[in-house]
Design an enzyme around this catalytic site. Structure first.
Site, mmCIF file in Angstrom:
data_model
loop_
_atom_site.group_PDB
_atom_site.id
_atom_site.type_symbol
_atom_site.label_atom_id
_atom_site.label_comp_id
_atom_site.label_asym_id
_atom_site.label_seq_id
_atom_site.Cartn_x
_atom_site.Cartn_y
_atom_site.Cartn_z
ATOM 1 N N PHE A 107 0.800 -1.224 0.000
ATOM 2 C CA PHE A 107 0.000 0.000 0.000
ATOM 3 C C PHE A 107 0.834 1.276 0.000
ATOM 4 O O PHE A 107 0.280 2.371 -0.037
ATOM 5 C CB PHE A 107 -0.944 0.010 1.214
ATOM 6 C CG PHE A 107 -2.150 -0.854 1.029
ATOM 7 C CD1 PHE A 107 -3.266 -0.378 0.368
ATOM 8 C CD2 PHE A 107 -2.173 -2.160 1.501
ATOM 9 C CE1 PHE A 107 -4.380 -1.169 0.179
ATOM 10 C CE2 PHE A 107 -3.283 -2.966 1.327
ATOM 11 C CZ PHE A 107 -4.406 -2.468 0.656
ATOM 12 N N HIS A 124 14.112 -8.766 2.360
ATOM 13 C CA HIS A 124 13.222 -8.475 3.478
ATOM 14 C C HIS A 124 13.822 -9.014 4.783
ATOM 15 O O HIS A 124 14.792 -9.765 4.774
ATOM 16 C CB HIS A 124 11.840 -9.105 3.267
ATOM 17 C CG HIS A 124 10.976 -8.336 2.318
ATOM 18 N ND1 HIS A 124 11.037 -8.505 0.952
ATOM 19 C CD2 HIS A 124 10.027 -7.378 2.537
ATOM 20 C CE1 HIS A 124 10.165 -7.695 0.374
ATOM 21 N NE2 HIS A 124 9.552 -7.005 1.310
ATOM 22 N N LYS A 172 9.739 -12.460 7.550
ATOM 23 C CA LYS A 172 8.781 -12.527 6.442
ATOM 24 C C LYS A 172 8.614 -13.965 6.000
ATOM 25 O O LYS A 172 9.589 -14.648 5.662
ATOM 26 C CB LYS A 172 9.229 -11.652 5.269
ATOM 27 C CG LYS A 172 8.173 -11.575 4.165
ATOM 28 C CD LYS A 172 8.466 -10.471 3.179
ATOM 29 C CE LYS A 172 7.399 -10.402 2.095
ATOM 30 N NZ LYS A 172 6.051 -10.125 2.658
#
Length: 238
Positions: A103, A135, A139
């Protein structure tokens, strides 16, 4: 706005802080989401749900919201094979559903520029293309949802490639995505075009989760009152 948080990890807590600062109300916080917990919340008292959970829980959470008339914004990754079912449920119940693998406003601009660059670079086959994503070690899924969205944007122009593959070595006819997991890395995505004489890179490096959370909250403010399945391109007019 009355917001239900489904998933109360690092992302959920960051969204909560931003939402409260903007005067929104958090009507519920579910840490380990389950249908039993969700059923405790009155849909009439919930204007929107923001869902950030694990791959195995995401679809059930989204389905519950759609079946109970709760607009839902989801940023969970690793469950996209069930996206057609989610879209069918949304249509069946005249629901409101927004999904994004990421997002962040910056990441979605990265997606936009990535598609444009790929549409130009596909004319120059001397450049080998690849994606690298890095990452934090917590994750779960790999490649990341952001890397998959990046790959899908490239494949729109590279018709000679038959999908992507998550491995270090180049595979004939596939777009390679290399995944690395390192402590304290929020999220880095790099698209590299390499030839014998030079290289071109497009990259996005996240310095905190605030950008992801702010974008998810923006989506939650935008979604209620709309019907259908949406993405960040709709929100950002890209």
């Amino acid at each position: 706005m009355k917001i239900l948080l489904i998933g109360y990890g690092k992302m959920g807590k960051t969204i909560e802080q931003l939402a409260l600062a903007k005067g929104h109300e958090i009507v519920g916080k579910i840490d380990h989401a389950s249908i039993a917990q969700l059923s405790d919340f009155n849909a009439q008292n919930t204007e929107v749900a923001i869902e950030f959970t694990h791959p195995e829980a995401a679809f059930g959470n989204i389905a519950y919201c759609l079946e109970n008339g709760i607009p839902v914004v989801s940023g969970s990754t690793g469950w996209q094979e069930r996206m057609p079912e989610a879209k069918e449920l949304c249509e069946k119940h005249a629901g409101s559903f927004m999904y994004a693998s990421n997002f962040s406003i910056g990441v979605n601009l990265f997606f936009h520029f990535n598609e444009y660059i790929a549409s130009r670079m596909q004319q120059y086959p001397e450049y080998a293309i690849g994606i690298r994503e890095i990452h934090h070690t917590q994750k779960v899924d790999h490649p990341s949802g952001t890397a998959i969205t990046t790959a899908e944007g490239i494949l729109k122009s590279y018709r000679n490639l038959d999908g992507w593959v998550n491995e270090e070595t180049e595979t004939e006819g596939k777009l390679p995505i290399v995944s690395e997991r390192t402590d304290d890395v929020i999220g880095t995505h790099i698209v590299r075009y390499a030839s014998a004489i030079d290289e071109i890179e497009l990259s996005h490096v996240a310095h905190s989760r605030t950008g992801f959370a702010a974008g998810a909250l923006m989506a939650a403010e935008w979604l209620p009152g709309k019907k259908g399945v949406f993405g960040m391109k709709d929100l950002m007019n890209l």
